[in-house]
Design an enzyme around this catalytic site. Structure first.
Site, PDB file in Angstrom:
ATOM      1  N   GLU A 137       0.817  -1.224   0.000  1.00 54.44           N
ATOM      2  CA  GLU A 137       0.000   0.000   0.000  1.00 54.44           C
ATOM      3  C   GLU A 137       0.845   1.266   0.000  1.00 54.44           C
ATOM      4  OE1 GLU A 137      -2.526  -1.014   3.521  1.00 54.44           O
ATOM      5  OE2 GLU A 137      -1.142   0.369   4.526  1.00 54.44           O
ATOM      6  N   PRO A 138       1.539   1.533  -1.101  1.00 58.63           N
ATOM      7  CA  PRO A 138       2.361   2.727  -1.186  1.00 58.63           C
ATOM      8  C   PRO A 138       1.507   3.979  -1.404  1.00 58.63           C
ATOM      9  CG  PRO A 138       2.372   1.577  -3.275  1.00 58.63           C
ATOM     10  CD  PRO A 138       1.562   0.740  -2.341  1.00 58.63           C
ATOM     11  N   ARG A 194       3.379   7.659  -1.215  1.00 56.08           N
ATOM     12  CA  ARG A 194       4.379   8.582  -1.728  1.00 56.08           C
ATOM     13  C   ARG A 194       5.023   8.099  -3.021  1.00 56.08           C
ATOM     14  NH1 ARG A 194       7.594  12.648  -0.857  1.00 56.08           N
ATOM     15  NH2 ARG A 194       9.803  12.203  -0.974  1.00 56.08           N
ATOM     16  N   ARG A 229       6.388  19.524   4.838  1.00 54.85           N
ATOM     17  CA  ARG A 229       7.365  18.438   5.000  1.00 54.85           C
ATOM     18  C   ARG A 229       8.753  18.915   5.431  1.00 54.85           C
ATOM     19  NH1 ARG A 229       8.891  15.085   1.425  1.00 54.85           N
ATOM     20  NH2 ARG A 229       8.769  13.209   2.709  1.00 54.85           N
ATOM     21  N   TYR A 281       9.571  17.152   8.794  1.00 53.08           N
ATOM     22  CA  TYR A 281      10.435  15.959   8.691  1.00 53.08           C
ATOM     23  C   TYR A 281      11.860  16.297   8.294  1.00 53.08           C
ATOM     24  CZ  TYR A 281       5.881  13.712   7.645  1.00 53.08           C
ATOM     25  OH  TYR A 281       4.590  13.272   7.641  1.00 53.08           O
ATOM     26  N   CYS A 305       4.737  33.257   9.775  1.00 51.85           N
ATOM     27  CA  CYS A 305       5.443  33.819  10.920  1.00 51.85           C
ATOM     28  C   CYS A 305       5.946  32.711  11.836  1.00 51.85           C
ATOM     29  CB  CYS A 305       4.552  34.805  11.646  1.00 51.85           C
ATOM     30  SG  CYS A 305       4.228  36.225  10.598  1.00 51.85           S
ATOM     31  N   GLU A 306       6.913  32.002  11.375  1.00 51.09           N
ATOM     32  CA  GLU A 306       7.563  30.917  12.120  1.00 51.09           C
ATOM     33  C   GLU A 306       9.003  30.864  11.648  1.00 51.09           C
ATOM     34  OE1 GLU A 306       6.542  28.491  14.254  1.00 51.09           O
ATOM     35  OE2 GLU A 306       4.404  28.978  14.298  1.00 51.09           O
ATOM     36  N   TYR A 332       1.864  14.225   0.236  1.00 53.00           N
ATOM     37  CA  TYR A 332       1.875  14.909   1.535  1.00 53.00           C
ATOM     38  C   TYR A 332       2.223  16.384   1.413  1.00 53.00           C
ATOM     39  CZ  TYR A 332       1.656  10.105   2.988  1.00 53.00           C
ATOM     40  OH  TYR A 332       1.274   8.807   3.111  1.00 53.00           O
TER      41      TYR A 332
END
Ligand code: ASP
Ligand code: MG
Length: 865
Positions: A746-747, A749, A785, A789, A816-817, A845
């Site tokens: 079940e891929p 990405r 991402r 990650y 603003c981060e 994603y």
């Protein structure tokens, strides 16, 4: 400056030193190249000094001559003479008087043999270079380039190095080479093109000494420093220095630019391209050093020069050295005693041994001896050990190997090295040392561990973004691409051909664009795997209706994790008949009821549903997701196995689950495990299949094993693809042992990542300190991402795709981060407001995780059919 070769050079014309190694002087063809190169430099207006090695194999032959039995000497000598005469004949030299003179002097030395004397040995071995340079001078002069032969011993004077033993003093001498304008002008008065010898120098008594094996590079560097040359070119049989030894790592990349310290570190820690001692004379005199390939003179090669200001912090190379001897000294309490180390090191000094790495603990000091810096033989080490035994307990550990990572600012890269450390964690590491100049990190292991290690580490470093192969200013083509007959199959991403169209849709940004042909192609590749019975697409990666339709048409099923995802499939006439799975995690009761109502096979992964809502499942078939106790993947946050991850039924509750299932009247039709994402090792899934199969055997009702997804998509240039064919073969093999079970994958990405790009527009630029910020309208709200990650997404300036990438940028978004960084240290063309940036591999994603954070609107999306 003179443009033509005929106009004489000005007395202060710049010098260029060209050095040619043994294979580069061994044939007449190569000498033609030397002639051309020297003539070209001269034509550019430089005064040229050619420094040569002995013909390949001749230094070895002369060394053997020194060591052989008296009776064999004549034979050995005859072969050496023959080799030079043969080359002279090929060169069609009418005039070989100079060479003949050196042959005669060699003959005389052999007659008066004094093999036990180091000086005699040195003088004999020096003849290799004396001969090759004489042949060269005659050849160049005969072919239209008047060339002055000079004796290197006149220019290069060995310096007194205190405590160097006699052997090192004669066979591995060092020269003090400071710029010497008097020498430069004296030579300038004698000619324009010169040739001299590598490897040899004179000592204070005027006697011949050698510079150590491979020392001709160092001769060139000494000459370069003495003459303050505009550069030293080392011509050899490879294009330059590489990120690893290409014989072990064919994917190793050419290092196009190094600073002196990095080059020094790489040369010292294993690469054979440059003699380790040749860097420091050049560094001190600030003479750039080029490494070039004699067979491919047009290749750029490696330039060693002062560091450019803007570079991505990166590991530059990984190297290994064999033949390391470790001396471990147990001191039982003497450590920290005043003078202990001084006493111990005095013994190393007495034996003429230089220590390389040092590691210390409460009662132990361990040091390494490097064979390239020490003329190591077992007698020397044994004598040292005997002396050391008087002050401590000694253990000599050999043969060891040192594996070294080199790069400026090593400490700032440590956080990227967890994969590398894990690789070492499996084996015994004798010593770890981080150099105090912050340039290297070295691991000393048993020599036997070295097999296959370097390719693995090289790949890990690229994948971790620690070896920044994307920075085109630093990293050139791979060895394979240069010399491997074009074996490197590099697919051009689809968006190159779609550039015009993408620029058109980039009127409104941020915008995702999906390329359905790429998705279909991926789907077909998976469907073609004979060992895989069913493929489910993990919808959460990207639920765009056009993608779901295309995948349904390609015969792919759908794996959903929420009622919303189930509804998205149900809403599409083309998809709703496809096989579906419902695999939620910590979902509320109602979600399961919903899935059952829709007639979808569901997966349980804890006891709770059976303990508390048994009535829901009675009479149904379900799948069970287990936790095999370990997780895998490219980042902590995508590892989905082990107690620290919330997924799956732990195996210690497996029996209890079976009992409950039996009592509640439900059948377990399948087992499922998914360990994480971004796995590129094809051996992973067969392993999981085997483990699930043996669990399934204990159940009886199981028909299929779902191995999850996690099929990795390489993201850094040079990283290798998951080998699907190997996966198929390995799965087929393990399936033969368990033919009763269907195999599901079940891929997510893997099917869609490459098919999507995110388009953004440059909003503002800003310079802060040494950093260039490039702002765009797609931030972490559009693509989370990188922030979540540390994921790597290739970024290009689509408006300037063909321009040279010259500026190092921090690519950031409008949120603003501080973590709103899409890509750090990216080399792009100079970019301006309004340019379109393309963020690659954003099909998975990306849009599905986008948010309204900062109340910014969601990114739009378009589809290319
Ligand atoms: N001829 C010497 C050797 O073979 C020096 C050199 O080639 O660099 O070691
Ligand atoms: Mg060499």
């Amino acid at each position: 400056m003179n443009a033509s070769a005929s106009a004489p050079l000005a007395p202060d014309a710049p010098w260029v030193v060209l050095k040619f190694g043994g294979t580069s002087v061994a044939t007449v063809e190569r000498w033609r190249t030397i002639l051309q190169l020297a003539a070209a430099r001269r034509a550019e207006g430089a005064r040229v000094l050619v420094v040569v090695s002995a013909l390949s194999g001749i230094t070895d032959a002369l060394k053997a001559l020194c060591a052989c039995a008296p009776i064999e000497r004549a034979d050995a000598l005859a072969k050496i003479i023959e080799r030079h005469r043969a080359l002279a004949a090929q060169m069609q030299l009418a005039h070989t008087a100079e060479m003949d003179r050196w042959l005669a002097s060699l003959q005389a030395l052999v007659v008066a043999a004094a093999p036990e004397q180091l000086r005699w040995q040195a003088t004999v071995q020096a003849h290799g270079e004396l001969l090759s340079s004489s042949l060269g001078a005659a050849f160049m002069a005969a072919n239209g380039l008047p060339t002055t032969w000079i004796d290197a011993r006149e220019a290069l004077l060995a310096r007194e190095v205190p405590f160097l033993n006699e052997r090192a003093r004669v066979l591995s001498a060092q020269v003090q080479a400071e710029p010497d304008p008097a020498l430069a002008s004296a030579l300038a008065a004698r000619g324009e093109v010169f040739i001299s010898q590598g490897f040899i120098a004179r000592d204070g008594d005027g006697q011949t000494v050698l510079l150590g094996r491979g020392g001709s590079d160092t001769s060139a560097a000494y000459f370069g420093a003495l003459l303050r040359a505009s550069r030293v070119e080392i011509w050899t049989d490879v294009a330059g220095m590489f990120t690893a030894d290409p014989r072990q790592v064919p994917g190793a990349r050419l290092l196009q630019r190094l600073d002196y310290d990095e080059a020094q570190e790489i040369a010292t820690t294993g690469a054979k391209v440059l003699h380790a001692r040749c860097l420091s004379p050049c560094r001190r005199a600030r003479v750039p050093l080029w490494v070039k390939d004699t067979q491919h003179p047009d290749l750029d090669g490696t330039v060693v020069a002062p560091q450019p200001t803007e570079v991505a912090p990166s590991i530059k190379a990984i190297s290994s050295r064999r033949g390391i001897t470790l001396v471990s000294m147990e001191t039982s309490g003497m450590w920290q005693q005043v003078g202990f180390l001084a006493d111990v090191f005095a013994l190393f000094k007495q034996h003429g041994l230089s220590v390389d790495l040092i590691g210390s603990a409460e009662t132990n000091v361990t040091v390494s001896l490097d064979p390239s810096e020490n003329l190591l033989d077992s007698d020397v080490v044994a004598a040292l050990a005997a002396d050391l035994a008087k002050v401590c307990r000694v253990k000599v550990i050999a043969p060891c190997a040192a594996v070294t990572l080199v790069g400026r600012g090593m400490r700032s890269m440590l956080h990227r090295l967890s994969g590398v450390l894990a690789e070492f964690g499996r084996e015994r590491v004798h010593l770890i040392s981080q150099s105090s100049n912050n340039l290297n990190l070295t691991f000393v292991v048993d020599e036997a561990m070295l097999d296959g290690l370097l390719p693995r580490l090289h790949e890990l470093l690229i994948r971790a973004g620690a070896l920044r192969t994307d920075d085109v200013a630093l990293f050139g083509p791979s060895w394979q691409a240069l010399y491997g007959g074009g074996a490197e199959l590099k697919q051009v991403p689809w968006w190159h051909a779609q550039r015009a169209r993408l620029l058109e849709v980039a009127q409104a940004t941020p915008r995702y664009v999906y390329h359905l042909p790429t998705i279909r192609e991926r789907a077909r590749a998976l469907r073609a795997l004979t060992s895989v019975d069913r493929v489910y697409y993990a919808l959460k990666a990207n639920p765009h209706p056009a993608i779901l339709r295309a995948l349904a048409e390609e015969g792919i099923g759908f794996e959903c994790v929420s009622p919303g995802e189930l509804a998205a499939v149900d809403a599409l006439a083309e998809a709703r008949e496809s096989p579906r799975l419902f695999t939620p995690n910590f979902a509320p009761r109602g979600d399961y009821a919903d899935a059952l109502r829709r007639g979808v096979m569901l997966t349980l992964d804890s006891l709770h549903p059976l303990q508390h809502w048994p009535e829901l499942f009675a009479g149904h078939e379900i799948m069970l997701r287990v936790d095999l106790g370990r997780g895998l993947g490219h980042h902590d946050k995508v590892r989905t196995g082990g107690a620290a991850s919330k997924f799956g039924l732990p195996l210690d509750q497996f029996d209890e689950f079976l009992t409950l299932a039996r009592e509640r009247g439900l059948r377990i039709a399948g087992l499922h495990a998914h360990l994480g994402s971004g796995i590129l090792d094809a051996a992973h899934w067969p392993l999981v299949f085997g483990q699930l199969a043996s669990l399934a055997d204990r159940i009886g009702s199981v028909r299929c094993l779902d191995l999850g997804g996690g099929l990795g998509v390489p993201s850094h240039p040079g990283e290798s693809e998951l080998d699907l064919a190997a996966l198929d073969t390995a799965l087929a093999e393990v399936k033969r042992a368990y033919p009763q079970y269907g195999l599901w994958l079940e891929p997510g990405r893997w099917l869609v990542a490459d098919a999507g790009v995110l388009l953004a527009r440059v909003t503002q630029t800003k310079r802060k300190g040494a950093l260039n910020y490039l702002g765009c309208d797609a931030g972490m709200h559009a693509l989370i991402r990188p922030a979540l990650y540390d994921a790597w997404h290739h970024i290009v300036n689509l408006s300037r795709l063909d321009d040279a990438a010259t500026t190092l940028y921090q690519v950031v978004g409008p949120i603003c981060e501080s973590g709103d960084v899409l890509g750090a240290d990216r080399r792009l063309p100079e970019s301006v407001e309004g340019d379109v940036l393309l963020i690659a591999q954003a099909g998975a994603y990306g849009e599905s995780m986008a948010s309204h954070y900062n109340l910014r609107p969601l990114a739009e999306s378009s589809v290319i059919e």
